[in-house]
Write a protein that holds these residues in place. Structure first.
Motif, mmCIF file in Angstrom:
data_model
loop_
_atom_site.group_PDB
_atom_site.id
_atom_site.type_symbol
_atom_site.label_atom_id
_atom_site.label_comp_id
_atom_site.label_asym_id
_atom_site.label_seq_id
_atom_site.Cartn_x
_atom_site.Cartn_y
_atom_site.Cartn_z
ATOM 1 N N ASP A 138 2.559 7.959 7.175
ATOM 2 C CA ASP A 138 3.846 7.752 6.804
ATOM 3 C C ASP A 138 4.417 6.358 7.163
ATOM 4 N N HIS A 139 5.465 5.865 6.780
ATOM 5 C CA HIS A 139 5.900 4.526 7.186
ATOM 6 C C HIS A 139 7.402 4.540 6.579
ATOM 7 N N TYR A 140 8.145 3.800 7.576
ATOM 8 C CA TYR A 140 9.662 3.670 7.256
ATOM 9 C C TYR A 140 9.955 1.977 6.994
ATOM 10 N N PHE A 141 10.482 1.729 5.707
ATOM 11 C CA PHE A 141 10.940 0.238 5.751
ATOM 12 C C PHE A 141 12.233 0.404 5.937
ATOM 13 N N GLU A 142 12.797 -0.055 7.304
ATOM 14 C CA GLU A 142 14.156 -0.270 7.614
ATOM 15 C C GLU A 142 15.205 -1.098 7.207
ATOM 16 N N ASP A 143 14.782 -2.179 6.631
ATOM 17 C CA ASP A 143 15.628 -3.021 6.234
ATOM 18 C C ASP A 143 16.910 -2.641 5.477
ATOM 19 N N ALA A 144 17.986 -2.776 5.775
ATOM 20 C CA ALA A 144 19.190 -2.109 4.980
ATOM 21 C C ALA A 144 19.183 -2.292 3.908
ATOM 22 N N ALA A 145 18.951 -3.436 3.401
ATOM 23 C CA ALA A 145 18.998 -3.829 2.025
ATOM 24 C C ALA A 145 18.324 -2.947 0.921
ATOM 25 N N ASP A 146 17.257 -2.356 1.729
ATOM 26 C CA ASP A 146 16.379 -1.411 0.629
ATOM 27 C C ASP A 146 15.516 -0.407 1.453
ATOM 28 N N SER A 147 16.107 -0.023 2.248
ATOM 29 C CA SER A 147 15.348 1.031 3.395
ATOM 30 C C SER A 147 14.900 2.101 2.340
ATOM 31 N N TRP A 148 13.677 2.513 2.817
ATOM 32 C CA TRP A 148 12.939 3.690 2.084
ATOM 33 C C TRP A 148 11.901 4.196 2.937
ATOM 34 N N ALA A 149 11.499 5.438 2.741
ATOM 35 C CA ALA A 149 10.299 5.857 3.489
ATOM 36 C C ALA A 149 9.507 6.718 2.681
ATOM 37 N N CYS A 150 8.002 6.795 3.060
ATOM 38 C CA CYS A 150 7.094 7.822 2.602
ATOM 39 C C CYS A 150 6.445 8.502 3.379
ATOM 40 N N MET A 151 5.668 9.623 2.961
ATOM 41 C CA MET A 151 4.667 10.431 4.077
ATOM 42 C C MET A 151 3.847 10.913 2.943
ATOM 43 N N ARG A 152 2.546 11.207 3.465
ATOM 44 C CA ARG A 152 1.345 11.766 2.738
ATOM 45 C C ARG A 152 0.407 12.699 3.408
ATOM 46 N N THR A 153 -0.267 13.449 3.072
ATOM 47 C CA THR A 153 -1.134 14.504 3.757
ATOM 48 C C THR A 153 -2.643 13.823 3.957
ATOM 49 N N GLY A 184 -3.299 15.687 -2.563
ATOM 50 C CA GLY A 184 -2.714 16.110 -1.479
ATOM 51 C C GLY A 184 -1.115 15.735 -1.893
ATOM 52 N N TRP A 185 -0.229 15.866 -0.681
ATOM 53 C CA TRP A 185 1.150 15.633 -0.933
ATOM 54 C C TRP A 185 1.384 14.113 -0.702
ATOM 55 N N TYR A 186 2.318 13.645 -1.608
ATOM 56 C CA TYR A 186 3.212 12.232 -1.247
ATOM 57 C C TYR A 186 4.379 12.423 -1.585
ATOM 58 N N VAL A 187 5.252 12.077 -0.703
ATOM 59 C CA VAL A 187 6.757 12.343 -0.853
ATOM 60 C C VAL A 187 7.313 11.012 -0.472
ATOM 61 N N ALA A 188 8.468 10.544 -1.172
ATOM 62 C CA ALA A 188 8.993 9.233 -0.812
ATOM 63 C C ALA A 188 10.520 9.112 -1.297
ATOM 64 N N MET A 189 11.455 8.637 -0.309
ATOM 65 C CA MET A 189 12.799 8.592 -0.783
ATOM 66 C C MET A 189 13.344 7.123 -0.159
ATOM 67 N N LYS A 190 14.460 6.830 -0.998
ATOM 68 C CA LYS A 190 14.852 5.800 -0.754
ATOM 69 C C LYS A 190 16.470 5.896 -0.255
ATOM 70 N N ALA A 191 16.978 5.154 0.048
ATOM 71 C CA ALA A 191 18.309 5.047 0.583
ATOM 72 C C ALA A 191 18.878 3.625 0.282
ATOM 73 N N ILE A 217 0.661 -1.379 -0.008
ATOM 74 C CA ILE A 217 -0.091 0.203 0.038
ATOM 75 C C ILE A 217 0.854 1.304 -0.225
ATOM 76 N N TYR A 218 1.656 1.507 0.782
ATOM 77 C CA TYR A 218 2.668 2.691 0.837
ATOM 78 C C TYR A 218 3.243 3.068 -0.117
ATOM 79 N N VAL A 219 3.724 2.070 -1.122
ATOM 80 C CA VAL A 219 4.438 2.361 -2.188
ATOM 81 C C VAL A 219 3.756 2.932 -3.252
ATOM 82 N N SER A 220 2.380 3.143 -3.069
ATOM 83 C CA SER A 220 1.601 3.861 -4.189
ATOM 84 C C SER A 220 1.234 5.148 -3.720
ATOM 85 N N ASP A 232 3.049 9.702 14.078
ATOM 86 C CA ASP A 232 2.046 8.546 13.726
ATOM 87 C C ASP A 232 0.702 8.821 13.706
ATOM 88 N N THR A 233 0.728 9.957 12.916
ATOM 89 C CA THR A 233 -0.639 10.364 12.437
ATOM 90 C C THR A 233 -1.298 9.430 11.866
#
Length: 307
Positions: free
Chosen positions: A165-180, A187-194, A99-102, A279-280
């Protein structure tokens, strides 16, 4: 059909060289095994060569040991979101969220992506009705699988109690996203990967810090998608000097992130990340006003990406 199944059986009985996909954890394993499964079942009662009945005995242990392990402990996937959709659909077909990746407009399409599908297989049998509800509301929800998997008894709002919002913390493919909002497509949707740039069944890019932004019904910062899969050397290696990283859509310069002197990021990059959130959560109403104290933060140290 029997001829093609015979090639598949050769992989397990005679170690055919083209069977490298048997140990992959991603969509190569899911799709190849899924095709063998469906093909074998289709002719099971009519196959006089005894090829089809022998297929399940080989593929089930392979599926359990490999592509069933494709999901990372934090709920993400060993490859990209597109490959997650492609691979897990085959896995669901065999077994008969994401769900979060959409975003508000399309997927957070980092890494290799052939297209930006927004639907996910409605895996009702895992007792998560919100997944089926989410898939039902996607713009491209009408798919053949929707008929056998549709459950008319499922009702409600998939976003009810779901964090923004949610943070996928596994070091292999960590990424996070947030939305309004889960319901306001403007509305806003922002996602970034590391995450690590390699180790994703050769579907990763040198794209630490890669991000997308949706707002007002448009994607303002996005991705170009995959390179050409049949280009010379595209899948030969993930080494720093691999031909793969000479192609614009896989190299750092072609991704939506910082570039230093037009150099590629290091294939050994392992950036550290920090994530914090209020954690809204949105309740069942389609109208949601973001509280004034709502906040989320994701940072990643990209200096390790360039050495």
């Amino acid at each position: 059909m029997r001829i093609w199944l015979g090639f598949g059986l050769e992989v397990y009985t005679n170690n055919a060289a083209y069977g490298w996909w048997t140990t992959a954890h991603g969509n190569w394993n899911c799709v190849c095994i899924g095709g063998l499964t469906m093909g074998a079942l289709a002719i099971l009662g009519d196959d006089t060569t005894n090829t089809a009945p022998r297929i399940p005995n080989h593929i089930i242990p392979t599926a359990v040991a490999n592509h069933a392990q494709g999901a990372t402990p934090d709920g993400s996937w060993t490859e990209t979101a597109n490959s997650w959709y492609f691979g897990i659909t085959s896995h669901a077909e065999i077994a008969s969220s994401h769900i979060y990746v959409s975003g508000n407009q399309q997927l957070f399409d980092y890494g290799d992506h052939e297209y930006s599908a927004t639907a996910v297989p409605p895996l009702n049998r895992i007792q998560k009705p919100e997944y089926a509800l989410f898939q039902r509301d996607r713009p491209d929800a009408a798919k053949p699988w929707s008929m056998p998997w549709y459950d008319p008894a499922v009702s409600g709002a998939y976003w009810n109690g779901l964090a923004l919002d949610h943070y996928f913390e596994d070091a292999a493919d960590s990424w996070a996203c947030m939305r309004t909002s889960w319901t306001d497509i403007n509305g806003w949707y922002v996602a970034m990967k590391a995450g690590a740039p390699t180790g994703h069944d050769s579907h990763g890019n040198l794209d630490g810090g890669d991000f997308v932004i949706d707002f007002a019904g448009m994607r303002w910062a996005g991705e170009l998608g995959s390179g050409d899969y049949i280009a010379d050397g595209y899948f030969t290696s993930e080494a720093q000097d691999s031909p793969r990283w000479t192609y614009y859509r896989t190299r750092t310069e072609g991704r939506n992130t910082l570039v230093v002197n037009k150099h590629n990021q290091l294939v050994t990059a392992a950036p550290t990340c920090k994530f914090a959130s209020s954690d809204t959560r949105q309740e069942s109403s389609t109208v949601f006003n973001v509280p004034s104290d709502s906040a989320a933060m994701f940072t990643t140290d990209l200096t390790t990406n360039y050495g």
